[in-house]
Design a protein around this motif. Structure first.
Motif, short mmCIF file in Angstrom:
data_model
loop_
_atom_site.label_atom_id
_atom_site.label_comp_id
_atom_site.label_asym_id
_atom_site.label_seq_id
_atom_site.Cartn_x
_atom_site.Cartn_y
_atom_site.Cartn_z
N SER A 187 0.82 -1.22 0.00
CA SER A 187 0.00 0.00 0.00
C SER A 187 0.86 1.27 0.00
N GLY A 188 2.04 1.18 -0.60
CA GLY A 188 2.93 2.34 -0.68
C GLY A 188 2.39 3.47 -1.55
N TRP A 189 1.39 3.19 -2.38
CA TRP A 189 0.77 4.21 -3.24
C TRP A 189 -0.17 5.11 -2.44
N TYR A 190 -0.52 4.68 -1.21
CA TYR A 190 -1.63 5.31 -0.48
C TYR A 190 -1.32 6.77 -0.11
N HIS A 191 -0.15 6.99 0.48
CA HIS A 191 0.21 8.36 0.86
C HIS A 191 0.92 9.04 -0.31
N VAL A 192 0.14 9.67 -1.16
CA VAL A 192 0.69 10.22 -2.42
C VAL A 192 1.95 11.07 -2.20
N PRO A 193 1.96 11.99 -1.23
CA PRO A 193 3.14 12.85 -1.12
C PRO A 193 4.42 12.07 -0.78
N GLU A 194 4.24 10.83 -0.33
CA GLU A 194 5.44 10.05 0.02
C GLU A 194 5.90 9.08 -1.07
N ILE A 195 5.18 9.04 -2.18
CA ILE A 195 5.55 8.04 -3.19
C ILE A 195 6.93 8.37 -3.78
N ASN A 196 7.15 9.64 -4.11
CA ASN A 196 8.40 10.02 -4.79
C ASN A 196 9.15 11.06 -3.97
N ALA A 197 10.43 10.80 -3.72
CA ALA A 197 11.26 11.84 -3.10
C ALA A 197 11.51 12.93 -4.15
N GLU A 198 11.70 14.16 -3.69
CA GLU A 198 11.93 15.28 -4.59
C GLU A 198 13.12 15.00 -5.53
N GLU A 199 14.14 14.38 -4.95
CA GLU A 199 15.35 14.06 -5.73
C GLU A 199 15.00 13.12 -6.91
N GLU A 200 14.13 12.16 -6.62
CA GLU A 200 13.70 11.20 -7.64
C GLU A 200 12.91 11.91 -8.75
N LEU A 201 12.03 12.82 -8.33
CA LEU A 201 11.24 13.55 -9.32
C LEU A 201 12.14 14.37 -10.23
N LYS A 202 13.14 15.00 -9.63
CA LYS A 202 14.06 15.82 -10.44
C LYS A 202 14.83 14.93 -11.42
N ARG A 203 15.22 13.75 -10.96
CA ARG A 203 15.96 12.85 -11.85
C ARG A 203 15.05 12.38 -13.00
N ILE A 204 13.81 12.10 -12.68
CA ILE A 204 12.86 11.70 -13.74
C ILE A 204 12.77 12.83 -14.77
N GLU A 205 12.63 14.07 -14.27
CA GLU A 205 12.49 15.20 -15.20
C GLU A 205 13.76 15.41 -16.04
N THR A 206 14.92 15.20 -15.42
CA THR A 206 16.17 15.40 -16.15
C THR A 206 16.34 14.35 -17.24
N VAL A 207 16.11 13.09 -16.87
CA VAL A 207 16.25 12.02 -17.87
C VAL A 207 15.20 12.21 -18.97
N TYR A 220 -6.21 8.63 -8.27
CA TYR A 220 -6.19 8.34 -6.83
C TYR A 220 -7.59 7.95 -6.32
N PHE A 221 -8.60 8.65 -6.83
CA PHE A 221 -9.98 8.34 -6.45
C PHE A 221 -10.24 6.84 -6.66
N PHE A 222 -9.90 6.34 -7.85
CA PHE A 222 -10.20 4.94 -8.15
C PHE A 222 -9.28 3.98 -7.41
N GLU A 223 -8.01 4.36 -7.24
CA GLU A 223 -7.10 3.47 -6.50
C GLU A 223 -7.62 3.25 -5.08
N LYS A 224 -8.00 4.35 -4.46
CA LYS A 224 -8.46 4.22 -3.07
C LYS A 224 -9.78 3.45 -3.01
N ALA A 225 -10.70 3.77 -3.92
CA ALA A 225 -11.99 3.07 -3.94
C ALA A 225 -11.78 1.58 -4.17
#
Ligand code: PA5
Length: 449
Positions: free
Chosen positions: A43-63, A397-402
């Motif tokens: 259930s790691g998807w549940y807390h959306v703000p915790e799914i991706n660290a900021e560093e990871e998001l930046k790396r995704i954007e860079t790549v 998120y609505f559907f994942e949680k439901a």
């Protein structure tokens, strides 16, 4: 951003049933929130703000920016949860005719998908097309062993190895897989290509808001921060369970659960926008794999209206009374196109002159739901402010949680998919995979009987 309407389901169920379900809903909600339900380790998807660290998001954007720059075509290889989410978001947000635009009009490479079936013709024709373009690819597989994806990767990797030098290849192949194990992790380490991780605590069909979906979505030029903001909006909106003021996510879960108990065993997701077709496919996998176990679960189906009103419409109106509809309705369109006045009025459409096509579409939706409800088809609708990355994120998120809540209401684990193994084992045995000799002998005997 999202607003649920269940009035057109109420003729088929009672307030009392909804009320009586509340204590069970409360338990399901608590199990999900506290991570104590079956399969909670996913259930790691549940807390959306915790799914991706900021560093990871930046790396995704860079790549993603590098791949956008260097590629005319970006291939995403994956199946099920390793591809449907990315495709759903990209198609929901992109220009309808993106394949006909050139790269500067699109501002991004054309994103194409492979590894989600075994068609020889599809892959051969894809290779023909790729010869004339600059290509990069992202292979996505948590296990790293999924046959459809692995075969496509083997073929496309050898195509890429012929086309590019080993150094350039490193800039053009990206792997998304388990952090430590599996064939793809070994490949990524040995080949020195960029890689992302499918989080250990997130299963495939709940992974679109992790690197699994975010990298392809970012390469397609869609703002992943907006997508995540929308999902965070939904996370906060549906976070609390309050029996005195039931939120839309809980209400949807309750309503479909009671409809199922009343014998409406097929849920048809209806959309009025062709760009939402793949979103429905994502939703079908989410609910199908999560709920369909122990002889239970609603059968998730999809329809594109008004197109399918001219194919499925007759059945929906007058066939077996086993289905209900969940419609996604956008309040606004992105573009404006009005029906023009025509002097000779030969098509008798002047009564619509000046009306936007979106108004006509919305009116069709109202007329359709009234007709279907009258025909005995309960109707749930989700009004969405507009078609945008943020609203798509909120819908996800609505559907994942439901879906997770529905699984817990049904006393099943909504995060596993043991039934998917059956076809795989038979396929391996029949293809002669080492280790499957006994099953092969049994199957051959069965086929010759
Ligand atoms: O939801 C799931 O877990 C599945 O649909 C998987 O995503 C799908 O089977 C692909 O698996 P993998 O990512 O291991 O290739």
């Amino acid at each position: 951003m999202l607003s649920l309407k269940t009035q057109q389901a109420m003729p088929f169920i009672t307030e009392e049933e909804l009320e009586n379900l509340l204590p069970f809903m409360a338990t399901a909600h608590k199990q999900l929130e506290s991570g104590t339900g079956p399969g909670a380790e996913y259930s790691g998807w549940y807390h959306v703000p915790e799914i991706n660290a900021e560093e990871e998001l930046k790396r995704i954007e860079t790549v993603a920016a590098r791949l956008r720059e260097s590629s005319d075509i970006f291939l995403v290889l994956g199946i099920g949860g390793s591809y449907l989410g990315a495709r759903a978001v990209i198609e929901a947000c992109n220009h309808h005719f993106t394949t006909l635009l050139n790269k500067s009009q699109r501002g991004a490479p054309l994103v194409l998908f492979a590894g989600h079936q075994l068609s020889e013709d599809y892959l051969a024709e894809l290779c023909d097309i790729l010869a004339d373009y600059d290509v990069s690819l992202n292979v996505v597989s948590k296990s790293g062993t999924t046959t459809e994806t692995a075969i496509a990767f083997r073929i496309l990797r050898s195509f890429m190895e012929k086309k590019y030098s080993p150094e350039e290849l490193k800039q053009r192949i990206v792997v998304t897989t388990d952090a430590n194990k599996g064939a793809l992790r070994s490949y990524a380490n040995e080949a020195g290509v960029d890689s992302f991780v499918v989080p250990d605590d997130i299963g495939g069909r709940y992974s679109v808001l992790s690197a699994v979906g975010l990298l392809p979505i970012a390469v397609a030029g869609i703002n992943i921060r907006d997508l995540l903001d929308g999902a965070t909006w939904a996370y906060e909106k549906y976070l609390k369970f309050d029996p005195a003021e039931v939120n839309d996510c809980v209400r949807y879960t309750q309503t479909r659960h009671i409809l199922a108990q009343r014998g409406y065993l097929l849920e048809m997701m209806v959309n009025y926008e062709p760009s939402m077709t793949m979103f429905t496919e994502w939703w079908k996998q989410l609910f199908g794999e999560s709920e369909g176990k122990n002889g239970r679960g609603l059968f998730p189906a999809g329809a594109n209206f008004t197109t399918d009103l001219h194919s499925l419409g007759q059945y929906i109106q007058e066939g077996r009374r086993i289905l209900f509809e969940t419609s996604i309705l956008f309040k606004t369109s992105q573009r404006e196109l009005k029906v023009p006045q025509q002097e000779d009025n030969s098509d008798q459409l002047n009564y619509l002159a000046g009306m936007s096509l979106h108004e006509v579409n919305q009116t069709a939706a109202v007329g359709t739901s009234l007709a279907h409800v009258r025909g005995g088809v309960p109707n749930i609708s989700l009004e969405v402010s507009k078609r945008s990355p943020a609203s798509i994120g909120a819908l996800i998120y609505f559907f994942e949680k439901a879906c997770a809540l529905s699984g817990y209401l049904d006393a099943i684990n909504p995060f596993d998919q043991p039934g998917v193994e059956a076809y795989k084992k038979n396929m391996f045995a029949l293809l002669g995979k080492p280790g499957f000799e006994n099953l092969r002998a049994k199957l051959v005997e069965e086929l010759n009987r």
